[in-house]
Design a protein around this motif. Structure first.
Motif, PDB file in Angstrom:
ATOM      1  N   LYS A  13       0.839  -1.204   0.000  1.00 11.84           N
ATOM      2  CA  LYS A  13       0.000   0.000   0.000  1.00 11.84           C
ATOM      3  C   LYS A  13       0.872   1.252   0.000  1.00 11.84           C
ATOM      4  CE  LYS A  13      -1.897  -1.763   3.672  1.00 11.84           C
ATOM      5  NZ  LYS A  13      -1.374  -3.144   3.561  1.00 11.84           N
ATOM      6  N   ASN A  14       1.951   1.199   0.751  1.00 10.86           N
ATOM      7  CA  ASN A  14       2.903   2.316   0.776  1.00 10.86           C
ATOM      8  C   ASN A  14       3.569   2.477  -0.583  1.00 10.86           C
ATOM      9  OD1 ASN A  14       3.704   4.284   2.684  1.00 10.86           O
ATOM     10  ND2 ASN A  14       5.727   3.369   2.847  1.00 10.86           N
ATOM     11  N   VAL A  16       2.233   1.878  -3.507  1.00  4.05           N
ATOM     12  CA  VAL A  16       1.303   2.572  -4.399  1.00  4.05           C
ATOM     13  C   VAL A  16       1.335   4.081  -4.129  1.00  4.05           C
ATOM     14  CG1 VAL A  16      -1.121   2.860  -5.020  1.00  4.05           C
ATOM     15  CG2 VAL A  16      -0.186   0.567  -4.714  1.00  4.05           C
ATOM     16  N   ASP A  17       1.407   4.469  -2.852  1.00  2.00           N
ATOM     17  CA  ASP A  17       1.535   5.900  -2.526  1.00  2.00           C
ATOM     18  C   ASP A  17       2.787   6.483  -3.170  1.00  2.00           C
ATOM     19  OD1 ASP A  17      -0.732   5.652  -0.974  1.00  2.00           O
ATOM     20  OD2 ASP A  17       0.330   5.627   0.941  1.00  2.00           O
ATOM     21  N   ALA A  18       3.885   5.737  -3.122  1.00  3.68           N
ATOM     22  CA  ALA A  18       5.139   6.202  -3.721  1.00  3.68           C
ATOM     23  C   ALA A  18       4.994   6.354  -5.232  1.00  3.68           C
ATOM     24  CB  ALA A  18       6.273   5.231  -3.395  1.00  3.68           C
ATOM     25  N   GLU A  19       4.300   5.418  -5.866  1.00  2.19           N
ATOM     26  CA  GLU A  19       4.100   5.502  -7.310  1.00  2.19           C
ATOM     27  C   GLU A  19       3.281   6.727  -7.687  1.00  2.19           C
ATOM     28  OE1 GLU A  19       4.354   0.746  -8.458  1.00  2.19           O
ATOM     29  OE2 GLU A  19       2.400   1.718  -8.307  1.00  2.19           O
ATOM     30  N   MET A  20       2.324   7.082  -6.856  1.00  3.49           N
ATOM     31  CA  MET A  20       1.528   8.280  -7.112  1.00  3.49           C
ATOM     32  C   MET A  20       2.366   9.544  -6.928  1.00  3.49           C
ATOM     33  SD  MET A  20      -2.134   7.164  -5.420  1.00  3.49           S
ATOM     34  CE  MET A  20      -3.000   8.632  -5.972  1.00  3.49           C
ATOM     35  N   MET A  21       3.255   9.543  -5.937  1.00  3.16           N
ATOM     36  CA  MET A  21       4.150  10.694  -5.767  1.00  3.16           C
ATOM     37  C   MET A  21       5.118  10.810  -6.939  1.00  3.16           C
ATOM     38  SD  MET A  21       5.020  11.057  -1.690  1.00  3.16           S
ATOM     39  CE  MET A  21       5.325   9.329  -1.304  1.00  3.16           C
ATOM     40  N   MET A  22       5.599   9.679  -7.430  1.00  6.02           N
ATOM     41  CA  MET A  22       6.482   9.691  -8.593  1.00  6.02           C
ATOM     42  C   MET A  22       5.788  10.330  -9.795  1.00  6.02           C
ATOM     43  SD  MET A  22       8.108   5.877  -8.046  1.00  6.02           S
ATOM     44  CE  MET A  22       8.907   5.742  -9.635  1.00  6.02           C
ATOM     45  N   TYR A  23       4.513  10.034  -9.950  1.00  3.78           N
ATOM     46  CA  TYR A  23       3.755  10.626 -11.053  1.00  3.78           C
ATOM     47  C   TYR A  23       3.673  12.145 -10.890  1.00  3.78           C
ATOM     48  CZ  TYR A  23      -0.112  11.636 -14.227  1.00  3.78           C
ATOM     49  OH  TYR A  23      -0.894  12.156 -15.237  1.00  3.78           O
ATOM     50  N   GLN A  24       3.394  12.603  -9.663  1.00  2.00           N
ATOM     51  CA  GLN A  24       3.318  14.045  -9.412  1.00  2.00           C
ATOM     52  C   GLN A  24       4.655  14.719  -9.729  1.00  2.00           C
ATOM     53  OE1 GLN A  24       0.694  15.874  -8.479  1.00  2.00           O
ATOM     54  NE2 GLN A  24      -0.715  14.148  -8.296  1.00  2.00           N
ATOM     55  N   LEU A  25       5.737  14.101  -9.323  1.00  2.00           N
ATOM     56  CA  LEU A  25       7.060  14.660  -9.586  1.00  2.00           C
ATOM     57  C   LEU A  25       7.370  14.687 -11.078  1.00  2.00           C
ATOM     58  CD1 LEU A  25       8.855  12.798  -6.683  1.00  2.00           C
ATOM     59  CD2 LEU A  25       8.624  15.282  -6.848  1.00  2.00           C
ATOM     60  N   ASN A  26       7.006  13.619 -11.760  1.00  2.00           N
ATOM     61  CA  ASN A  26       7.229  13.548 -13.200  1.00  2.00           C
ATOM     62  C   ASN A  26       6.449  14.634 -13.927  1.00  2.00           C
ATOM     63  OD1 ASN A  26       8.428  12.186 -15.480  1.00  2.00           O
ATOM     64  ND2 ASN A  26       6.409  11.374 -15.948  1.00  2.00           N
ATOM     65  N   GLN A  27       5.204  14.845 -13.514  1.00  2.00           N
ATOM     66  CA  GLN A  27       4.362  15.877 -14.124  1.00  2.00           C
ATOM     67  C   GLN A  27       4.926  17.269 -13.868  1.00  2.00           C
ATOM     68  OE1 GLN A  27       2.580  13.761 -16.255  1.00  2.00           O
ATOM     69  NE2 GLN A  27       1.036  15.360 -16.010  1.00  2.00           N
ATOM     70  N   ALA A  28       5.598  17.433 -12.733  1.00  2.00           N
ATOM     71  CA  ALA A  28       6.172  18.739 -12.392  1.00  2.00           C
ATOM     72  C   ALA A  28       7.518  18.972 -13.081  1.00  2.00           C
ATOM     73  CB  ALA A  28       6.336  18.852 -10.879  1.00  2.00           C
ATOM     74  N   GLY A  29       7.996  17.971 -13.819  1.00  2.12           N
ATOM     75  CA  GLY A  29       9.225  18.138 -14.576  1.00  2.12           C
ATOM     76  C   GLY A  29      10.466  17.581 -13.937  1.00  2.12           C
ATOM     77  N   VAL A  44      12.364   9.367   1.200  1.00  2.00           N
ATOM     78  CA  VAL A  44      12.256   8.088   1.893  1.00  2.00           C
ATOM     79  C   VAL A  44      10.806   7.933   2.329  1.00  2.00           C
ATOM     80  CG1 VAL A  44      13.136   6.600   3.709  1.00  2.00           C
ATOM     81  CG2 VAL A  44      14.626   8.352   2.721  1.00  2.00           C
ATOM     82  N   ASN A  45      10.087   7.064   1.632  1.00  2.00           N
ATOM     83  CA  ASN A  45       8.686   6.799   1.953  1.00  2.00           C
ATOM     84  C   ASN A  45       8.666   5.681   2.996  1.00  2.00           C
ATOM     85  OD1 ASN A  45       5.883   7.201   1.600  1.00  2.00           O
ATOM     86  ND2 ASN A  45       5.762   5.431   0.253  1.00  2.00           N
ATOM     87  N   THR A  46       8.573   6.069   4.250  1.00  2.00           N
ATOM     88  CA  THR A  46       8.885   5.176   5.364  1.00  2.00           C
ATOM     89  C   THR A  46       7.719   4.278   5.782  1.00  2.00           C
ATOM     90  OG1 THR A  46       8.228   6.893   6.924  1.00  2.00           O
ATOM     91  CG2 THR A  46      10.556   6.802   6.309  1.00  2.00           C
ATOM     92  N   CYS A  47       8.086   3.233   6.519  1.00  2.00           N
ATOM     93  CA  CYS A  47       7.124   2.385   7.217  1.00  2.00           C
ATOM     94  C   CYS A  47       7.269   2.654   8.713  1.00  2.00           C
ATOM     95  CB  CYS A  47       7.395   0.915   6.910  1.00  2.00           C
ATOM     96  SG  CYS A  47       6.263  -0.235   7.744  1.00  2.00           S
TER      97      CYS A  47
END
Length: 443
Positions: A13-14, A16-29, A44-47
């Motif tokens: 689940k964590n 998937v959150d990281a993958e969504m953040m990666m998308y946001q970063l990619n969209q921002a350039g 660091v997307n921590t547990c």
């Protein structure tokens, strides 16, 4: 634009959150770097679930701090469950960190990274319920399989668990958006989808007023070119006959159920704020196997819960022997602050907890060895993952194996080499430890 690397720890689940953040970063350039050591900024997307996971997160941050000191990276951003759980304490204890944000801030990750790279310290912990559950993803798994998160948070309130404190109350996604996301994944080459949530069986109870996982699964089964659907993290109290019938009747849903039980003793389960006892759980396992012949069952167990007596542990060991789960993970109890169980009397010595977990793990290894032996001579479908240079053969997973937690199938080929992501047939000839070994069968 600067480059960013992400280290995601802990559960799927964590991830998937990281993958969504990666998308946001990619969209921002931002340029995404696979090797964090080569990036300007590292997230660091921590547990923060149990002590060992927390320590892993801290160790990762400290390793990155050395790279920062050497001038190889410029900023460290801490997100995820550890950040949500401990907030400002992280930056106080780990001064090398440049930004710490709660999960409700994930949607603003690009702005946070920019601030950190500009030399600003960032601490922001908005309402955790603001965690994005919809949006694009940059897939970090192999191209042919992915996780599909259908809900977040938890209302089960098991006394040992900090997840409700960290992730908030249970909330389901709308079915239409889940199906749309699954369709996008399949268009991009995904053949296997692993359905996840803290409690997948609770899906839809909040949005639709009833349990809707069977309906969701039937809709996912209609997606063309999707080959396997796997359901993980099923709460035993909500494993309905409707769900079991759906799994049995739909060809695309693999006959595999992840059923975290934690224990079998009635007193221990009540202390955990869970239901059932050894007799009722044995009946549940028997019922599942009657409804779905050949089903593969996975469970997780906890040893050393406060007050667990020698007799109650022996009962757990006997339960494992009787049920013969094909897949099992066992963990020593972790005393987590702010959970009810942390305040219980009769906390058990660490060495005793760990030794009990080792006994169950050794016991399960013998059960899996016997199961592997029963597979010799059979032909099974395998989703090819790649080529193992050390073993000098190809490897993949069968329908019996969830990604990242279960064994693999190693197989040789004669002439044609299968592509990564290709589904082939393998005749099982042997097994090594818990991994099956076989040979690819040409059509």
């Amino acid at each position: 634009m600067p480059s960013v690397g992400i280290v995601s720890l802990g559960c799927a689940k964590n991830r998937v959150d990281a993958e969504m953040m990666m998308y946001q970063l990619n969209q921002a350039g931002f340029q995404l770097k696979e090797d964090p050591a080569m990036a300007d900024a590292v997230i660091v997307n921590t547990c923060g679930f149990i002590e060992s996971a927390k320590q892993e997160s801290i160790d990762e941050i400290l390793e990155l701090a050395l790279l920062k000191k050497e001038g190889k990276i410029k900023a460290i951003i801490v997100t995820g469950c550890l950040a949500e759980r401990y907030n400002s304490d992280i930056m106080k204890e780990l001064t090398e960190v440049d930004a710490v944000i709660g999960i409700g801030k994930n949607a603003d990750i690009a702005a946070v990274v920019k601030q950190a790279l500009d030399g600003n310290k960032v601490e922001d912990f908005p309402d955790k319920m603001l965690l994005p559950m919809e949006g694009g993803r940059v897939q970090s798994t192999e191209p042919h399989w992915a996780y599909l998160k259908i809900a977040d948070g938890c209302d089960n309130c098991c006394t040992y668990c900090a997840i409700p404190l960290i992730r908030g109350s249970f909330r389901s996604r709308k079915m239409e958006t889940i199906v749309e996301e699954a369709e996008r994944l399949v268009r991009n080459g995904v053949k296997e989808i692993n359905v996840i949530a803290q409690d997948t069986t609770r899906y839809g109870e909040d949005n639709y007023g009833k349990l809707m996982l069977p309906e969701l699964l039937r809709r996912l089964c209609k997606i063309e070119d999707l080959h396997w659907i796997r359901v993980l993290y099923c709460y035993p109290d909500r494993l309905t006959d409707e769900l079991l019938d759906t799994i049995r009747e739909e060809d695309k849903i693999v006959n595999y159920i992840d059923l975290p039980l934690q224990h079998c003793d009635g007193r221990v389960l009540r202390a955990m704020n869970r239901r059932g006892d050894k007799e009722s759980l044995i009946k549940l396992v028997q019922h599942i196997r009657e409804k779905i012949p050949g089903v593969i069952l996975r469970t997780t167990l906890i040893t050393g819960f406060p007050g667990e007596t020698d007799e109650e542990f022996e009962e757990l060991s006997d339960f494992v022997a009787q049920t013969s789960f094909e897949r099992l993970g066992c963990f020593a109890y972790s005393q987590e602050e702010d959970t009810p169980a942390a305040l219980l009397p009769d906390q058990i010595d660490e060495d005793v907890k760990k030794r009990r977990a080792e006994i169950i793990t050794e016991q399960e290894a013998l059960i899996m060895d016997k199961w592997c032996e029963s597979m010799v001579g059979k032909e099974i479908e395998v989703l090819t993952d790649g080529f193992d240079r050390y073993a000098d053969c190809f490897f993949g997973r069968s329908a019996f194996d969830a990604p990242e937690v279960d064994p693999c199938v190693f197989f040789t080929v004669t002439d044609r080499k299968p592509r990564s992501g290709e589904i082939i047939r393998v005749r099982i000839t042997d097994h090594i430890d818990c991994d099956l070994v076989g040979e690819m069968i040409e059509s």
